[in-house]
Design an enzyme around this catalytic site. Sequence first.
Site, PDB file in Angstrom:
ATOM      1  N   ALA A  32     -52.282  24.429 -62.587  1.00 58.00           N
ATOM      2  CA  ALA A  32     -51.205  23.451 -62.216  1.00 58.00           C
ATOM      3  C   ALA A  32     -51.152  23.422 -60.831  1.00 58.00           C
ATOM      4  CB  ALA A  32     -49.905  23.928 -62.848  1.00 58.00           C
ATOM      5  N   HIS A  34     -51.098  22.446 -56.613  1.00 59.24           N
ATOM      6  CA  HIS A  34     -50.032  21.612 -55.864  1.00 59.24           C
ATOM      7  C   HIS A  34     -50.737  21.781 -54.724  1.00 59.24           C
ATOM      8  CE1 HIS A  34     -48.506  25.408 -55.010  1.00 59.24           C
ATOM      9  NE2 HIS A  34     -48.215  25.626 -56.349  1.00 59.24           N
ATOM     10  N   HIS A  37     -51.598  25.394 -53.236  1.00 56.83           N
ATOM     11  CA  HIS A  37     -53.007  25.995 -53.681  1.00 56.83           C
ATOM     12  C   HIS A  37     -54.054  25.354 -52.844  1.00 56.83           C
ATOM     13  CE1 HIS A  37     -50.783  26.371 -57.809  1.00 56.83           C
ATOM     14  NE2 HIS A  37     -51.339  27.645 -57.575  1.00 56.83           N
ATOM     15  N   ASP A 150     -45.291  34.581 -52.988  1.00 52.87           N
ATOM     16  CA  ASP A 150     -45.109  35.624 -53.972  1.00 52.87           C
ATOM     17  C   ASP A 150     -45.305  36.528 -53.105  1.00 52.87           C
ATOM     18  OD1 ASP A 150     -45.228  34.163 -56.523  1.00 52.87           O
ATOM     19  OD2 ASP A 150     -46.910  33.328 -55.924  1.00 52.87           O
ATOM     20  N   GLN A 153     -45.969  39.955 -55.011  1.00 50.64           N
ATOM     21  CA  GLN A 153     -47.282  40.103 -55.365  1.00 50.64           C
ATOM     22  C   GLN A 153     -48.332  40.301 -54.052  1.00 50.64           C
ATOM     23  OE1 GLN A 153     -49.151  37.404 -58.205  1.00 50.64           O
ATOM     24  NE2 GLN A 153     -49.852  36.349 -56.582  1.00 50.64           N
ATOM     25  N   ARG A 187     -44.047  25.859 -60.991  1.00 49.22           N
ATOM     26  CA  ARG A 187     -42.808  25.776 -61.885  1.00 49.22           C
ATOM     27  C   ARG A 187     -42.065  24.588 -61.349  1.00 49.22           C
ATOM     28  NH1 ARG A 187     -43.765  31.369 -62.208  1.00 49.22           N
ATOM     29  NH2 ARG A 187     -43.465  31.947 -64.423  1.00 49.22           N
TER      30      ARG A 187
HETATM   31  O1  PAF Z   1     -50.142  34.023 -58.140  1.00 49.27           O
HETATM   32  C1  PAF Z   1     -50.745  33.692 -59.091  1.00 49.27           C
HETATM   33  O2  PAF Z   1     -51.164  32.485 -59.427  1.00 49.27           O
HETATM   34  C2  PAF Z   1     -51.384  34.849 -60.240  1.00 49.27           C
HETATM   35  O3  PAF Z   1     -50.219  35.680 -60.307  1.00 49.27           O
HETATM   36  C3  PAF Z   1     -52.415  35.250 -59.921  1.00 49.27           C
HETATM   37  C4  PAF Z   1     -52.743  35.943 -58.536  1.00 49.27           C
HETATM   38  C5  PAF Z   1     -53.512  34.194 -60.093  1.00 49.27           C
HETATM   39  C6  PAF Z   1     -53.060  36.226 -60.996  1.00 49.27           C
HETATM   40  O4  PAF Z   1     -52.849  35.803 -62.378  1.00 49.27           O
END
Ligand code: PAF
Length: 280
Positions: A32, A34, A37, A150, A153, A187
């Site tokens: 998905a 955008h 990315h 994120d 993350q 999302r």
């Molecule tokens: O940030 C994301 O899109 C996901 O958490 C990742 C790092 C690709 C792991 O599935």
Amino acid sequence: MKIFSTIKETNEYLAARRSEGKTIGFVPTMGALHEGHLELMRRARKENDILVVSIFVNPIQFNNPDDLKKYPRTLEEDIKKLEQVQCDVLFAPDAEEMYPEKVTKQYDFGELDKVMEGKFRPGHFNGVAIVVKKLFDIVQPHRAYFGEKDFQQLAIIKKLVEMENIPVEIVPCPIVREPDGLAMSSRNRLLTPEQRKEAPFIYRTLQEAKLRRQHICANPLRQMIINRFEGNEHFKLEYFDIVDDKTLQPIHAWNNKVGTVACVAVWLGKVRLIDNIRII
Ligand code: PAF
């Protein structure tokens, strides 16, 4: 662009490129795609000889089965975008390829995954760490690119790399926003047009936190911003916190501290959105 769905062919193709002395830049995604990315990919494209992208909606990082079911899947559109950014290799496996056996590994990230997202999404970061470690083993990139949206993350992935001694450079990239300030996210496409109109409130409120921090101590500011979110009928606040950017632990006094980030997660209808802003 090569499109591989198996670990073996990806591994073999990239091993050959590495032996030619080529550097590999990697952008792991769940599709998905955008503009956020694509910015990661453009940077990876510029800084490396080979650009590898993965698209895999990782089931073990979803603590909510409904969220996994609703997660947008747009492979055909994604492939067109990857061609535009001159991606060399797309690795798009299915769940059987990635997890032929039941996954049991449990990482211990100390306090890093006990707060914020970790508190509300049990098992989420363990699932992220498992898939990222596996993707790094398959791709063996020189550099891997992650968005700062994120934020937690990113901290977990840096810790994972340190704990597992993975020879990769983690490259954090700034949040990409829509013109009205909404942080780009896969999302966002799940929002109704009405919800989409309300969504910029999130960034506006984070900007207010940044502005007001010159004049208010951390604890009252935290409460003021919580009240803002709770006072808006369109949103259901999950958490708002002001944290140290390394430990992710709450800050209670400024003490001229550098590295302070305000982080938020809210529900807008049935869509969960996160965002953050560096306030010092
Ligand atoms: O940030 C994301 O899109 C996901 O958490 C990742 C790092 C690709 C792991 O599935």
